[in-house]
Design a protein around this motif. Structure first.
Motif, mmCIF file in Angstrom:
data_model
loop_
_atom_site.group_PDB
_atom_site.id
_atom_site.type_symbol
_atom_site.label_atom_id
_atom_site.label_comp_id
_atom_site.label_asym_id
_atom_site.label_seq_id
_atom_site.Cartn_x
_atom_site.Cartn_y
_atom_site.Cartn_z
ATOM 1 N N VAL A 1 0.834 -1.201 0.000
ATOM 2 C CA VAL A 1 0.000 0.000 0.000
ATOM 3 C C VAL A 1 0.870 1.252 0.000
ATOM 4 C CG1 VAL A 1 -1.759 1.265 1.271
ATOM 5 C CG2 VAL A 1 -1.856 -1.243 1.173
ATOM 6 N N VAL A 2 1.898 1.267 0.844
ATOM 7 C CA VAL A 2 2.800 2.422 0.896
ATOM 8 C C VAL A 2 3.537 2.595 -0.428
ATOM 9 C CG1 VAL A 2 4.827 3.377 2.043
ATOM 10 C CG2 VAL A 2 3.052 2.256 3.390
ATOM 11 N N ALA A 3 3.997 1.486 -0.990
ATOM 12 C CA ALA A 3 4.702 1.572 -2.273
ATOM 13 C C ALA A 3 3.783 2.075 -3.370
ATOM 14 C CB ALA A 3 5.267 0.193 -2.636
ATOM 15 N N LYS A 4 2.516 1.632 -3.346
ATOM 16 C CA LYS A 4 1.556 2.088 -4.355
ATOM 17 C C LYS A 4 1.283 3.578 -4.212
ATOM 18 C CE LYS A 4 -3.042 1.113 -6.198
ATOM 19 N NZ LYS A 4 -4.267 0.282 -6.054
ATOM 20 N N GLU A 5 1.107 4.052 -2.976
ATOM 21 C CA GLU A 5 0.878 5.482 -2.760
ATOM 22 C C GLU A 5 2.075 6.301 -3.207
ATOM 23 O OE1 GLU A 5 -0.039 5.906 1.321
ATOM 24 O OE2 GLU A 5 -2.092 5.110 1.149
ATOM 25 N N ARG A 6 3.269 5.792 -2.958
ATOM 26 C CA ARG A 6 4.479 6.504 -3.384
ATOM 27 C C ARG A 6 4.552 6.586 -4.907
ATOM 28 N NH1 ARG A 6 9.823 5.221 -4.623
ATOM 29 N NH2 ARG A 6 11.359 6.787 -3.945
ATOM 30 N N GLU A 7 4.252 5.492 -5.583
ATOM 31 C CA GLU A 7 4.264 5.507 -7.045
ATOM 32 C C GLU A 7 3.213 6.460 -7.605
ATOM 33 O OE1 GLU A 7 3.770 1.516 -8.302
ATOM 34 O OE2 GLU A 7 5.786 0.858 -7.663
ATOM 35 N N GLU A 8 2.027 6.481 -6.988
ATOM 36 C CA GLU A 8 0.987 7.412 -7.445
ATOM 37 C C GLU A 8 1.418 8.864 -7.252
ATOM 38 O OE1 GLU A 8 -2.493 6.377 -5.319
ATOM 39 O OE2 GLU A 8 -2.923 4.567 -6.505
ATOM 40 N N LEU A 9 2.087 9.147 -6.135
ATOM 41 C CA LEU A 9 2.557 10.498 -5.896
ATOM 42 C C LEU A 9 3.625 10.905 -6.908
ATOM 43 C CD1 LEU A 9 2.510 13.022 -4.132
ATOM 44 C CD2 LEU A 9 4.197 11.938 -2.632
ATOM 45 N N ILE A 10 4.533 9.978 -7.218
ATOM 46 C CA ILE A 10 5.578 10.270 -8.220
ATOM 47 C C ILE A 10 4.950 10.515 -9.593
ATOM 48 C CG2 ILE A 10 7.543 9.286 -9.446
ATOM 49 C CD1 ILE A 10 8.337 7.881 -6.863
ATOM 50 N N ASP A 11 3.950 9.682 -9.953
ATOM 51 C CA ASP A 11 3.267 9.865 -11.244
ATOM 52 C C ASP A 11 2.552 11.210 -11.292
ATOM 53 O OD1 ASP A 11 4.169 7.397 -12.006
ATOM 54 O OD2 ASP A 11 2.314 6.341 -11.456
ATOM 55 N N ARG A 12 1.953 11.597 -10.190
ATOM 56 C CA ARG A 12 1.252 12.895 -10.153
ATOM 57 C C ARG A 12 2.228 14.042 -10.310
ATOM 58 N NH1 ARG A 12 -2.518 15.109 -5.137
ATOM 59 N NH2 ARG A 12 -3.076 17.111 -6.109
ATOM 60 N N ILE A 13 3.369 13.934 -9.648
ATOM 61 C CA ILE A 13 4.385 14.984 -9.770
ATOM 62 C C ILE A 13 4.885 15.076 -11.209
ATOM 63 C CG2 ILE A 13 6.723 15.653 -9.072
ATOM 64 C CD1 ILE A 13 6.116 14.472 -6.330
ATOM 65 N N ASP A 14 5.112 13.923 -11.838
ATOM 66 C CA ASP A 14 5.569 13.928 -13.236
ATOM 67 C C ASP A 14 4.529 14.561 -14.153
ATOM 68 O OD1 ASP A 14 7.901 12.711 -12.443
ATOM 69 O OD2 ASP A 14 7.201 10.675 -12.889
ATOM 70 N N ARG A 15 3.252 14.245 -13.930
ATOM 71 C CA ARG A 15 2.195 14.814 -14.777
ATOM 72 C C ARG A 15 2.112 16.335 -14.595
ATOM 73 N NH1 ARG A 15 -0.716 10.277 -12.863
ATOM 74 N NH2 ARG A 15 -1.846 11.640 -11.412
ATOM 75 N N GLU A 16 2.173 16.776 -13.345
ATOM 76 C CA GLU A 16 2.099 18.214 -13.101
ATOM 77 C C GLU A 16 3.312 18.939 -13.669
ATOM 78 O OE1 GLU A 16 -0.416 19.796 -11.960
ATOM 79 O OE2 GLU A 16 -1.602 18.004 -11.500
#
Length: 303
Positions: A88-103
């Motif tokens: 769960v923590v790894a998934k949240e971290r990946e989602e946060l990284i993807d969001r930062i890349d998109r922004e």
């Protein structure tokens, strides 16, 4: 005459010589009895009772077993929870990284769009200037206003922070007197440099590729220097188009040139001035040029 009865002579028994260690009786006792009697008795009693530090009763054994089982259960449950939470923590971290890349990509696209719009506005402004009035006058207005790119001889001035400079503290003497003794170039320093170049005869000036106009502002945001709200990074390269040799001579002998020399001598700020044969300065973005037109006699009568 009766004589006194004679006593037999008393013979003295020979005394034994004292022991060599008679004066060290305490040390002798410690060496002979290294273990206290109480410790010896306790060891003997435990040996007799057969105690070995382990509980002998059934209740004590059951209690120890239950404690061990409980500890093992706590460790097992903690490990299982950590294993379940790790994905769960790894998934949240990946989602946060993807969001930062998109922004970040969206911000890059917006910045590129802004640059394109500025270039389009500048092109239309140059076209409007070319169609209004004589070509020589329009060209001069575009150069002086910064609406058109220019090239020609001039000077190149590089201003950089002192080696090993850091952020300034409170109450330093240069800050108290309107300066900064930290060895860092400040916005007021660049203001004086640019004004000195204008006064010495510069026709167009830019800092790190940012064209300056009569409406440009050099300000500070913390330790960063902003030119028209755009942050600059040292070293600061100032390009000034004009008569190169005369411009260099006038600036170095002006009050602002001497000020810059004082910064170099007293605070270690690094500077370098050179005369260049051909400098190219871009146009200033979003410059609106307005020119006044004389009113004819006919227009005066109708107004």
């Amino acid at each position: 005459m009766c004589g006194m009865p004679q006593q037999p002579p008393v013979r003295s028994t020979p005394q034994r010589p004292p022991r060599p260690d008679a004066s060290m009786s305490l040390l002798t006792n410690v060496m002979d009895h290294s273990l206290d009697d109480g410790y010896a008795e306790a060891a003997a009693r435990k040996k007799a009772e057969g105690e070995r530090g382990l509980p002998k009763t059934l209740r004590a054994k059951l209690g120890l077993a239950a404690g061990l089982v409980l500890a093992a259960l706590v460790v097992t449950v903690g490990a299982a929870q950590a294993r379940v939470a790790a994905p769960v923590v790894a998934k949240e971290r990946e989602e946060l990284i993807d969001r930062i890349d998109r922004e970040t990509e969206a911000a890059d696209r917006l910045e590129k769009s802004v640059d394109n719009l500025r270039a389009e506005v500048s092109a239309r402004q140059r076209e409007a200037i070319g169609h209004g009035g004589s070509s020589d006058r329009s060209e001069l207005v575009g150069i002086l206003s910064g609406a058109t790119p220019v090239h020609g001889p001039g000077v190149k001035l590089v201003v950089d922070d002192a080696k090993g400079s850091g952020a300034g503290g409170e109450g330093d003497p240069r800050s108290a007197s309107g300066f900064s003794d930290t060895g860092r170039v400040r916005d007021r320093d660049m203001q004086r440099v640019v004004n000195g170049l204008w006064e010495s005869g510069a026709e167009a000036v830019s800092i790190n590729g940012q064209r300056l106009t009569a409406l440009s502002a050099i300000r500070a945001a913390g330790d960063a220097i902003l030119v028209d709200n755009r942050p600059l990074v040292p070293p600061y390269t100032v390009l000034a188009v004009g008569d190169g040799r005369n411009l260099s001579y006038r600036f170095q002998n002006s009050a602002d040139g001497l000020y810059l020399h004082a910064l170099q001598e007293n605070y270690g700020i690094r500077t370098g001035l050179s005369v260049e044969d051909d400098l190219r300065l871009p146009a200033a973005p979003s410059v609106i040029v307005r020119t006044a037109q004389p009113i004819s006699e006919t227009e005066k009568g109708t107004s």
